[in-house]
Design an enzyme around this catalytic site. Structure first.
Site, PDB file in Angstrom:
ATOM      1  N   CYS A 126       0.866  -1.187   0.000  1.00  0.00           N
ATOM      2  CA  CYS A 126       0.000   0.000   0.000  1.00  0.00           C
ATOM      3  C   CYS A 126       0.901   1.235   0.000  1.00  0.00           C
ATOM      4  CB  CYS A 126      -0.972  -0.028   1.184  1.00  0.00           C
ATOM      5  SG  CYS A 126      -0.183   0.012   2.810  1.00  0.00           S
TER       6      CYS A 126
ATOM      7  N   ASP B 242      -8.081   3.829   1.072  1.00  0.00           N
ATOM      8  CA  ASP B 242      -7.150   4.270   2.104  1.00  0.00           C
ATOM      9  C   ASP B 242      -7.931   4.775   3.326  1.00  0.00           C
ATOM     10  OD1 ASP B 242      -5.225   5.461   3.598  1.00  0.00           O
ATOM     11  OD2 ASP B 242      -4.434   6.738   1.995  1.00  0.00           O
TER      12      ASP B 242
ATOM     13  N   CYS C  42      -1.346   0.807   7.444  1.00  0.00           N
ATOM     14  CA  CYS C  42      -2.784   0.540   7.592  1.00  0.00           C
ATOM     15  C   CYS C  42      -3.201  -0.699   6.803  1.00  0.00           C
ATOM     16  CB  CYS C  42      -3.618   1.738   7.125  1.00  0.00           C
ATOM     17  SG  CYS C  42      -3.299   3.255   8.066  1.00  0.00           S
ATOM     18  N   ARG C  43      -3.348  -0.564   5.488  1.00  0.00           N
ATOM     19  CA  ARG C  43      -3.960  -1.637   4.697  1.00  0.00           C
ATOM     20  C   ARG C  43      -3.076  -2.864   4.512  1.00  0.00           C
ATOM     21  NH1 ARG C  43      -5.133   2.197  -0.201  1.00  0.00           N
ATOM     22  NH2 ARG C  43      -3.230   3.087   0.699  1.00  0.00           N
ATOM     23  N   SER C  44      -1.814  -2.657   4.105  1.00  0.00           N
ATOM     24  CA  SER C  44      -1.003  -3.853   3.809  1.00  0.00           C
ATOM     25  C   SER C  44      -0.644  -4.671   5.052  1.00  0.00           C
ATOM     26  CB  SER C  44       0.232  -3.504   2.964  1.00  0.00           C
ATOM     27  OG  SER C  44       1.098  -2.615   3.616  1.00  0.00           O
TER      28      SER C  44
ATOM     29  N   ASN D 152       2.340   1.428   4.416  1.00  0.00           N
ATOM     30  CA  ASN D 152       2.649   0.155   5.114  1.00  0.00           C
ATOM     31  C   ASN D 152       2.340   0.251   6.618  1.00  0.00           C
ATOM     32  OD1 ASN D 152       5.537  -2.028   5.681  1.00  0.00           O
ATOM     33  ND2 ASN D 152       3.438  -2.585   5.302  1.00  0.00           N
TER      34      ASN D 152
HETATM   35  P1  4NP Z   1      -1.725   2.821   4.131  1.00  0.00           P
HETATM   36  O1  4NP Z   1      -2.327   4.176   4.720  1.00  0.00           O
HETATM   37  O2  4NP Z   1      -1.190   3.141   2.770  1.00  0.00           O
HETATM   38  O3  4NP Z   1      -2.901   1.911   4.095  1.00  0.00           O
HETATM   39  O4  4NP Z   1      -0.663   2.397   5.115  1.00  0.00           O
HETATM   40  C1  4NP Z   1      -1.664   5.401   4.701  1.00  0.00           C
HETATM   41  C2  4NP Z   1      -0.725   5.682   5.651  1.00  0.00           C
HETATM   42  C3  4NP Z   1      -0.102   6.907   5.661  1.00  0.00           C
HETATM   43  C4  4NP Z   1      -0.414   7.846   4.693  1.00  0.00           C
HETATM   44  C5  4NP Z   1      -1.350   7.558   3.738  1.00  0.00           C
HETATM   45  C6  4NP Z   1      -1.970   6.336   3.729  1.00  0.00           C
HETATM   46  N1  4NP Z   1       0.196   9.109   4.728  1.00  0.00           N
HETATM   47  O5  4NP Z   1      -0.150   9.968   3.890  1.00  0.00           O
HETATM   48  O6  4NP Z   1       1.062   9.369   5.559  1.00  0.00           O
END
Ligand code: 4NP
Length: 158
Positions: free
Chosen positions: A10, A125, A15-17, A13
């Protein structure tokens, strides 16, 4: 037979992954399937950090402790180390396709393309969202994990 290997990717790294990693780890364990599983992000903002506390909470609510995971960024070696790289959304997919060396071993695809009826859909997201968004992400990655295990178990039998 060589063990199948899977990398979930993702953006951050955190939240989703990590949730996808946890969901597949459990689904594979339940099915008695040996799979090497990891996750990474295309971005570098959260390197070395544990998953977002809201991701940890939804995993915990489902009986899984992901507090020991640490964020890392995708590296070029991942394209040879893993057989499958699953992007959580279409931006991650585009970034991965740009990075992928021509002769790479890894097959890169969108995660929900592997769920019947959900082809082309992203796992949204949840970072700027609330609890319901994390629940939706967990539901999506759990559905995908079940579908992947079904497909991989069928492959292992063939
Ligand atoms: P992820 O979520 O891609 O599912 O881990 C996010 C985590 C951080 C950010 C965006 C999405 N960020 O913009 O910092």
């Amino acid at each position: 037979m060589q063990k199948t290997s899977v990398l979930f990717v993702c953006l951050g790294n955190i939240c989703r992954s990590p949730l996808a990693e946890a969901a597949l780890r459990r689904a594979a364990e339940t099915a008695g399937l040996a799979i090497e599983i990891d996750s990474a992000g295309t971005g570098d903002w959260h390197l070395g950090l544990p998953p977002d506390r809201r991701a940890q909470a939804i995993a915990e609510a489902n009986g899984i402790d992901i507090g020991g995971l640490r964020a890392r960024q995708v590296v070029i070696e991942d394209f040879d180390r893993f057989e499958h790289i699953f992007a959580l959304d279409t931006q991650n997919l585009a970034d991965l396709m740009r990075m992928r060396p021509d002769a790479a071993r890894a097959q890169v695809s969108l995660l929900l393309d592997h769920v019947p009826g959900r082809s082309g859909e992203p796992v949204h997201d949840p970072f700027y969202g609330g609890e319901a968004d994390f629940e939706a992400a967990w539901a999506d990655v759990s559905e995908a994990a079940e579908a992947l295990v079904r497909q991989m178990a069928a492959q292992a039998r063939s």
